[in-house]
Design a protein around this motif. Structure first.
Motif, PDB file in Angstrom:
ATOM      1  N   UNK A 401       0.824  -1.235   0.008  1.00 40.61           N
ATOM      2  CA  UNK A 401       0.042   0.033   0.222  1.00 40.61           C
ATOM      3  C   UNK A 401       0.882   1.164  -0.108  1.00 40.61           C
ATOM      4  N   UNK A 402       0.604   2.253  -0.904  1.00 43.35           N
ATOM      5  CA  UNK A 402       1.466   3.586  -1.088  1.00 43.35           C
ATOM      6  C   UNK A 402       0.211   4.684  -0.930  1.00 43.35           C
ATOM      7  N   UNK A 403       1.073   5.907  -0.248  1.00 43.25           N
ATOM      8  CA  UNK A 403       0.160   6.915  -0.030  1.00 43.25           C
ATOM      9  C   UNK A 403       0.826   8.288  -0.920  1.00 43.25           C
ATOM     10  N   UNK A 404       0.069   9.051  -1.521  1.00 43.03           N
ATOM     11  CA  UNK A 404       0.492  10.176  -2.268  1.00 43.03           C
ATOM     12  C   UNK A 404       0.061  11.485  -1.676  1.00 43.03           C
ATOM     13  N   UNK A 405       0.901  12.469  -1.245  1.00 42.48           N
ATOM     14  CA  UNK A 405       0.384  13.721  -0.704  1.00 42.48           C
ATOM     15  C   UNK A 405       0.847  14.641  -1.873  1.00 42.48           C
TER      16      UNK A 405
END
Length: 723
Positions: A401-405
């Motif tokens: 799982x990856x998260x982008x800001x």
């Protein structure tokens, strides 16, 4: 323990009774031979020989010492001198060996030969025979000499199948003429053990999954001719594969067998395929290797691991990359597929993978990445779930799982580099001014580094630059002769995360040249004398036509008692100032005016106005130009500055050549040089009273004929005179 003489006496039926004397050293041993002759007696006859030894020295001393021994002898008509007479002789199964025996007849029949009957006895009698025997009256016989031995051959033949061990046989000869003359010898044959074992595979296992065990049934047989001890092992089994035997050491009699179970453990993670190994059996005299093979079943398994940050931040519209590794942890080659779901995949478009499907070998790792573009909507964060699956076994998956800001990064830049003055001379202070800018976002702090010709000469940190704002930076350095490159770089160590680093550098070239040097000192000296005389004459001829002005005497320029230039401290603020000549000077820090005499003594002086000196001319002016300049200057009414009165008397004593020499020193360093602080440009001072200006102009008139600069030879000569 000392020298002695021994008497050795022999006595018996078969020896001559006599006594011999032998000398012995202390602890010495000697071997003595005695001739024994039994004569023509029947075999089996026995006799003894008595040997007695007496010490002669002990006898003299009154305490005689002696010793005796008895030697026994048996008469035989047959003997062997080969290895067979000394003990067992080793023979293999099926081996044949011959040896010689000496035989004679002890029956005196009046003829030189006689006949003996041969016989073989013992457990191995069937293996042994006399060679070259003659059958005589139903008996195997040999013709032998009387009283003198002769050699006859005997052959031993061990059967093919004979158990290992010791076997006895005897040889007997009987005199044909007197059957009481019988001679017998016994011999031992050691049948050497033949080591022979076999191993037969009774059953083999089917294919096995990793983590399980495989078993083989082995039939072990001793085919040798004696008992054997057999050790079982597997030396070429795959590394870290445990194995066991139901019996690792087996004792087997000849022609016996035993069933042995061999168990092999297959470790977890073992690659699929066929593996080969062997069973090693080692007996007391031989070894046997039995090859085995085992098939390991295929198991599909994949794994994914993150190699970058799982949360990334970027500017709107900027592509970012989430990096991860995919590993094949199964035991067979596999094809792996990569997919992803989530808001990042639907909104942070365009998205992409480094690869979507790839064949990966056993234990191999392949790098991959997920590309996403930061949305312009700024409504993040956006997430993505990456799934890695095995095509060999779709149930085998691994997820990440990856998260982008989204965020705006600043862009630091540098512009407007100005060097003042643009054409400095050696020793001048050059002021560099440049502007650091911040675009897109504010910059809390950034470090700038200053280089001159690639060498760091300075640097500092600029703080608090607003987005879209800038900050002016100033830096001063001393000019040196030659061509130079002045350069400023931002964030050399990469401390600031920004969108563009291509605008973090600015540079400018600068050339520093020395002033021109005149090579006409004689011509200028003559012109100086004429101009100084003309100026004085003109001054006194027009003195009566001008208003009466109260002035002080003209300052006198003499050779200083100390060497100039000097570095002095300002009497007002304490700053260090470089003074090139005696007289008044201005502090660049506090702007106060002070004076210094030829002895280096400093005192306060009333500030006078002066025009900023111009750059020295490139060539010496002509006499006409000098005169016109004199008339223009003398037309003003300067005010005489306050100077020490004692210099007037000294000035009257100076010749024109001495004044010219002083003028060269004065022109070479017209303005004071700052040591620690750089002066800022001064505004033109207001005009002083005319009488002060006249005195200053008159002073200039006396020295303005000096050339713009000295030659290198003049400067060296002048420095030598001062030294």
């Amino acid at each position: 323990n000392g020298p002695d003489t021994f008497e050795v006496a022999y006595s018996g039926l078969w020896v001559q009774n006599e006594m011999d004397t032998f000398a012995f050293e202390g602890f010495e041993t000697k071997e003595i031979t005695i001739l024994v002759n039994s004569g023509m007696v029947a075999p089996g006859s026995e006799s003894m020989v008595l040997v007695q030894v007496n010490s002669t020295k002990s006898r003299i001393a009154g305490n005689e010492v002696s010793d005796t021994t008895t030697l026994s002898f048996i008469v035989t008509g047959m003997i062997t001198y080969s290895e067979w007479g000394s003990g067992p002789v080793g023979l293999n199964q099926g081996e044949t060996r011959s040896f010689d025996v000496a035989i004679l007849s002890l029956f005196d029949s009046g003829v030189p030969t006689s006949r003996v009957i041969t016989e073989v006895g013992g457990s191995a009698e069937t293996w042994v025979s006399f060679d070259d025997t003659e059958e005589y009256e139903g008996e195997d016989t040999l013709v032998v000499p009387v009283g003198e031995p002769d050699l006859f051959s005997v052959t031993v033949n061990v059967p093919e199948v004979t158990a290992a061990g010791n076997y006895l046989f005897s040889l007997t000869v009987t005199d044909y003429n007197d059957n009481s003359h019988v001679s017998t010898l016994w011999f031992t044959v050691n049948v050497i053990q033949d080591f022979n074992i076999t191993v037969e595979i009774i059953s083999t296992p089917p294919s096995v999954n990793p983590g399980y065990s495989a078993e083989w049934l082995l039939d072990l047989t001793n085919n040798g001719n004696g008992i054997d001890s057999i050790t079982m092992n597997s030396t070429d089994a795959p590394e870290s594969w445990p194995f066991t035997f139901s019996d690792s050491v087996v004792e087997l009699l000849s022609d016996r067998n035993k069933i042995v179970v061999f168990t092999l453990d297959i470790p977890e993670g073992t690659s699929s395929g066929e593996y080969f190994l062997s069973i090693d059996t080692q007996s007391l005299g031989t070894s046997v290797s039995v090859p085995l093979n085992i098939t390991v079943s295929s198991v599909h398994r994949v794994s994914a691991s993150v190699t970058s940050e799982i949360e990334l931040t970027g500017q709107p519209g900027e592509p970012v990359y989430f990096q991860f590794d995919v590993s094949n942890i199964g035991n067979t080659n596999d094809t792996v597929s990569v997919t992803a779901t989530g808001t990042m995949m639907s909104q942070a478009t365009p998205t992409d993978f480094g690869w979507n499907t790839k064949s990966i070998s056993i234990s191999e790792t392949e790098s991959n990445w997920l590309k996403a573009t930061v949305p312009m909507s700024n409504d993040g964060p956006w997430t993505a779930i990456v799934t890695v699956a095995s095509e060999g076994d779709p149930s085998q998956i691994s997820t990440l799982q990856f998260k982008l800001f989204g965020v705006t990064l600043p862009d630091a830049g540098i512009r407007d580099l100005i060097l003042t003055p643009s054409d400095p001379k050696p020793g001048d202070n050059v002021m560099a001014r440049f502007t650091i800018t911040a675009a897109n976002a504010p910059i809390e702090s950034i470090y700038y580094t200053i280089y001159l010709d690639g060498t760091i000469i300075g640097g500092d940190r600029a703080y608090s630059i607003e987005a879209g704002g800038s900050k002016l930076i100033s830096y001063s350095f001393e000019a040196t002769e030659g061509s130079h490159t002045f350069m400023v770089r931002l964030d050399v160590d990469g401390e600031l995360e920004e969108t563009d680093t291509t605008n973090n550098e600015i540079q400018q070239s600068i050339t520093v040249e020395k002033s021109g040097v005149s090579n006409l000192p004689i011509y200028l000296a003559v012109v100086a004398i004429v101009l100084v005389g003309g100026a004085v004459l003109y001054r006194y001829s027009t003195r009566d036509n001008r208003p009466s002005v109260e002035t002080k005497m003209e300052p006198v320029v003499t050779e200083s008692s100390v060497t100039f230039p000097l570095v002095l401290n300002c009497i007002q603020c304490g700053s260090r100032v470089r003074v090139a000549r005696p007289g008044a000077f201005r502090c660049p820090s506090c702007k106060s005016v002070a004076g210094v005499n030829s002895n280096g003594e400093i005192g306060s002086v009333k500030e006078k106005s002066s025009d900023k000196s111009s750059e020295p001319p490139e060539r010496p002016p002509s006499s006409t130009e000098r005169r016109l300049r004199m008339e223009e200057v003398l037309s003003e009414e300067p005010e005489v500055p306050e100077e020490p009165e004692d210099k007037e008397s000294e000035a009257s004593e100076l010749s024109a050549s001495e004044k010219l020499k002083l003028f060269r020193q004065e022109e070479a360093s017209r303005a004071p040089e700052i040591v620690e602080e750089e002066p800022e440009p001064e505004p033109d001072p207001p005009k002083k009273e005319k009488k002060q200006e006249n005195v200053e102009v008159h002073r200039r008139a006396e020295v303005s004929v000096q050339p713009s600069a000295d030659s290198d030879e003049d400067r060296v000569s002048r420095k030598t005179e001062r030294w």
